[in-house]
Design a protein around this motif. Structure first.
Motif, mmCIF file in Angstrom:
data_model
loop_
_atom_site.group_PDB
_atom_site.id
_atom_site.type_symbol
_atom_site.label_atom_id
_atom_site.label_comp_id
_atom_site.label_asym_id
_atom_site.label_seq_id
_atom_site.Cartn_x
_atom_site.Cartn_y
_atom_site.Cartn_z
ATOM 1 N N GLY A 43 0.784 -1.220 0.000
ATOM 2 C CA GLY A 43 0.000 0.000 0.000
ATOM 3 C C GLY A 43 0.821 1.277 0.000
ATOM 4 N N ALA A 44 2.106 1.180 -0.290
ATOM 5 C CA ALA A 44 2.978 2.357 -0.249
ATOM 6 C C ALA A 44 2.643 3.360 -1.342
ATOM 7 C CB ALA A 44 4.434 1.921 -0.378
ATOM 8 N N GLY A 45 2.173 2.864 -2.461
ATOM 9 C CA GLY A 45 1.871 3.752 -3.584
ATOM 10 C C GLY A 45 2.596 3.371 -4.865
ATOM 11 N N LYS A 46 3.077 2.150 -4.938
ATOM 12 C CA LYS A 46 3.840 1.704 -6.101
ATOM 13 C C LYS A 46 2.983 1.691 -7.368
ATOM 14 C CE LYS A 46 4.892 -2.146 -3.910
ATOM 15 N NZ LYS A 46 4.292 -1.829 -2.579
ATOM 16 N N THR A 47 1.775 1.156 -7.236
ATOM 17 C CA THR A 47 0.904 1.098 -8.418
ATOM 18 C C THR A 47 0.430 2.495 -8.801
ATOM 19 O OG1 THR A 47 0.231 -1.150 -7.860
ATOM 20 C CG2 THR A 47 -1.190 0.052 -9.362
ATOM 21 N N THR A 48 0.204 3.337 -7.803
ATOM 22 C CA THR A 48 -0.206 4.719 -8.072
ATOM 23 C C THR A 48 0.866 5.441 -8.894
ATOM 24 O OG1 THR A 48 -1.388 4.728 -5.967
ATOM 25 C CG2 THR A 48 -0.938 6.869 -6.964
#
Ligand SMILES: Nc1ncnc2c1ncn2[C@@H]1O[C@H](COP(=O)(O)OP(=O)(O)OP(=O)(O)O)[C@@H](O)[C@H]1O
Ligand SMILES: [Mg+2]
Length: 178
Positions: A43-48
């Motif tokens: 949920g760190a934001g890698k896909t974002t």
């Protein structure tokens, strides 16, 4: 293999939208043959960030978590470079990454969870480490009951971009949008 790293670029990203925008900026630095490795907890934001890269490269979306696909190719919408989005979460070695038959030379390849898996796969890569600062929680009493209810999911992320190898000899300078 040269794994020399260069001065990292560090960014603080407060919202998912800013993470997305950072991906768009990053895309401007990328060309066929480039490899980007994303690290950071669930949920760190890698896909974002990858979604922003895809938008910046003008590839066909949607860029979503490829967890059940391992690698997904997003073709360019404008005759440019495709994006290959890899989720290496369930891979355990560079050998398995090699097995995916990715056309590294003709694509921009972004690998979630790929840190430490690139030996022999590439000479140069960009590492993007996304962290969620946790220090504030440790002060215990300083956080009142109300403040503790604030949704931690939206807390700022620290993004550190480091270039490895000859391709990034000048450093990974991501320019602020005007
Ligand atoms: N500053 C921020 N940067 C990125 N995402 C954020 C931020 N603040 C909140 N989010 C939210 O965090 C959630 C997780 O984002 P995302 O799916 O990109 O993470 P991930 O690192 O790919 O997760 P996974 O480890 O499951 O692959 C999303 O709902 C996103 O909107
Ligand atoms: Mg993801």
């Amino acid at each position: 293999m040269s794994t020399a790293s260069h001065a990292p670029t560090v960014r603080c990203v407060a919202t998912a939208e800013e993470m997305h925008q950072l991906g768009r900026e990053l895309a401007r630095l990328l060309r066929a043959g480039d490899l980007v490795v994303l690290s950071g907890p669930l949920g760190a934001g890698k896909t974002t960030l990858t979604r922003g890269i895809g938008e910046g490269l003008d590839v066909r979306g949607p860029v979503t978590s490829p967890t059940f696909v391992l690698a997904r190719t997003h073709p360019s919408l404008s005759g440019g470079t495709p994006l290959v989005h890899v989720d290496a979460y369930r891979l355990s070695s560079a050998l398995e990454l090699d097995d995916l038959d990715i056309d590294f030379a003709r694509s921009v390849v972004v690998v979630e969870w790929g840190a430490g898996m690139l030996d022999g796969v590439a000479e140069s890569w960009l590492e993007v480490a996304i962290e969620r600062p946790t220090g504030a929680d440790q002060s215990g009493d300083a956080v009142s009951g109300d403040e503790a209810d604030v949704d931690q999911v939206d807390e700022p992320r620290t993004v550190t971009i480091t270039g490895f190898g000859p391709r990034w000899a000048q450093g990974p300078d991501v320019v602020d949008p005007a």
